[in-house]
Scaffold this active site. Structure first.
Site, PDB file in Angstrom:
ATOM      1  CB  SER A 183       3.137   1.899   5.851  1.00  0.00           C
ATOM      2  OG  SER A 183       1.902   1.732   6.476  1.00  0.00           O
ATOM      3  CG  ASP A 228      -0.007  -4.126   2.860  1.00  0.00           C
ATOM      4  OD1 ASP A 228       0.035  -3.545   1.765  1.00  0.00           O
ATOM      5  OD2 ASP A 228       0.036  -3.529   3.951  1.00  0.00           O
ATOM      6  CG  HIS A 268      -0.406   0.230   2.524  1.00  0.00           C
ATOM      7  ND1 HIS A 268      -0.190  -0.786   3.435  1.00  0.00           N
ATOM      8  CD2 HIS A 268      -0.019   1.358   3.144  1.00  0.00           C
ATOM      9  CE1 HIS A 268       0.309  -0.286   4.541  1.00  0.00           C
ATOM     10  NE2 HIS A 268       0.418   1.019   4.390  1.00  0.00           N
TER      11      HIS A 268
END
Length: 407
Positions: A271, A178, A147
């Site tokens: 992230s 992911d 992402h």
């Protein structure tokens, strides 16, 4: 929901996200004596929502900032806490030793662990979002979240710890886990991360999270492993969300199993960054955080990330395991995943599972709903044999299913 597909039910929105472990000593945490704090408000009756942690996706709660500031008042900080009108203040002196991580072979301070790892953690900038990454090779291979790079096109730039920057291209992505691998161009001699073993983690182990929250590259936060083997269903907001840069996106969700839960502060931009243990070894990729809580972050175990990244680097794609059941949450007194359909010729069918069976355990993981089955299957490998415990007509049964490759 299909055990190999994203959750069919409505999901929340993204905001960021073995047996013998290293012997780890904790931080010297001394609780100050002081006035009692008011009790926390009762939890919301709504389901917990998890969110993407790339910078542009979500804002910060003031409570999280406050908690982070409070946690900094320890170690070598100078200050005093007034315990009561007739009690002397307890003073922390500036000469207090830095907190120490202890492992079997090492005795490192938090500062030493951070200094060891920071050169292998990078900041990733795209067209409309920012995130973090971990260096896998000296010639520029970098591991991050899907992402972080999804929808960013070819406009990826990597900023290294020493201030250098380089353009980067996507090597491969895997939305199901992911994870993604990119390659920084024209670089060499990079400091690559030392990979640990996430199967050796225990609840309570000290960890550091490193990344670039809100574009603040080189940020380090400390905490512990709060829980293991969590199943997290996350997405961009369920139904589309207007992001700060004005781009409307469709709802995207994924279910991840086996996640590491930590209270080390993880914020938008973290992230793809590193979660490391006391020896400075990478044990997780920071990926998600609860939008309804404070310091409830989640990381993808490095053992999963290693398997996925190796396939992305060698083949550009990942082979996923296939069980062959469609499941939904159980509604009775016994928690589990109710099988709605079994695919003919699938591992589930060959193992003898049938429609109406209630899966209560998959591998060593208790099943409390369909998401658990989905998340666990995504962590299995092709050819792996998995024990499945289920109820049929009130009687418990156990079968072994051999995972096949999803076509």
């Amino acid at each position: 929901m299909n055990a190999n597909d994203p959750r069919e039910q409505a999901a929340g929105g993204w905001t960021q996200f073995g047996d013998t472990p290293p012997t780890v000593g904790g931080f010297p945490r001394k609780e100050p004596v002081g006035p009692a704090l008011p009790p926390p408000p009762p939890p919301s009756s709504r389901r917990t929502v998890f969110a993407l942690s790339r910078k542009a996706v979500a804002g910060l709660a003031l409570a999280a900032v406050t908690a982070l500031g409070a946690s900094a008042v320890g170690g070598g900080a100078v200050g005093a806490y007034l315990a009561g009108a007739d009690r002397p203040a307890a003073v922390a002196t500036a000469s207090a030793a830095s907190p120490v991580f202890r492992t079997v072979a090492d005795q490192l301070t938090v500062a030493e662990v951070a200094a060891k790892v920071q050169p292998s953690v990078v900041m990733i900038q795209g067209q409309s979002a920012e995130g973090s990454g971990v260096v896998l090779s000296e010639d520029g291979l970098i591991l991050t979240n899907n992402h972080v790079v999804d929808g960013q096109g070819t406009a990826l730039t990597v900023k290294f710890n020493d201030g250098r920057t380089a353009k980067a291209k996507v090597v491969g992505t895997d939305p199901a886990t992911d994870l993604a691998v990119i390659r920084a161009e024209g670089v060499s001699g990079l400091a690559k991360a030392t990979l640990g073993d996430s199967d050796q983690l225990k609840v309570g182990d000290d960890v550091l999270a490193l990344g670039s929250p809100l574009g603040l590259d080189g940020t380090v936060t400390a905490g512990i492993v709060s829980a293991l083997d969590r199943t997290v269903t996350a997405g961009d907001g369920g139904g589309g969300q207007q992001f700060p840069w004005g781009q409307q996106q469709q709802s995207k969700t994924t279910t991840l199993g086996g996640m590491i839960q930590t209270d080390a502060a993880i914020n938008p931009g973290n992230s793809g960054g590193a979660l490391v243990n006391a020896a400075g070894e990478l044990i997780g990729i920071n990926s998600a955080v609860s939008a309804q809580g404070v310091n409830l972050g989640f990381a993808i175990p490095v053992n999963t990330a290693k398997k996925v990244s190796e396939q992305l680097i060698s083949k550009g794609k990942v082979s996923h395991a296939f069980l062959g059941v469609s499941v939904t949450d159980a509604t009775g007194d016994v928690p589990g995943a109710l099988i709605r359909q079994v695919t003919e010729g699938s591992p589930a069918a060959k193992a003898g599972l049938k429609q109406g069976d209630l899966i209560t355990k998959i591998g060593d993981t208790p099943v409390d709903g369909g998401d658990t089955v989905v998340g666990q299957v995504r962590g299995f490998t092709v050819g792996q044999q998995v024990r499945i415990t289920y109820l049929r007509d009130g009687k418990e049964n156990v079968v072994t299913a051999t995972m096949q490759e999803q076509k």
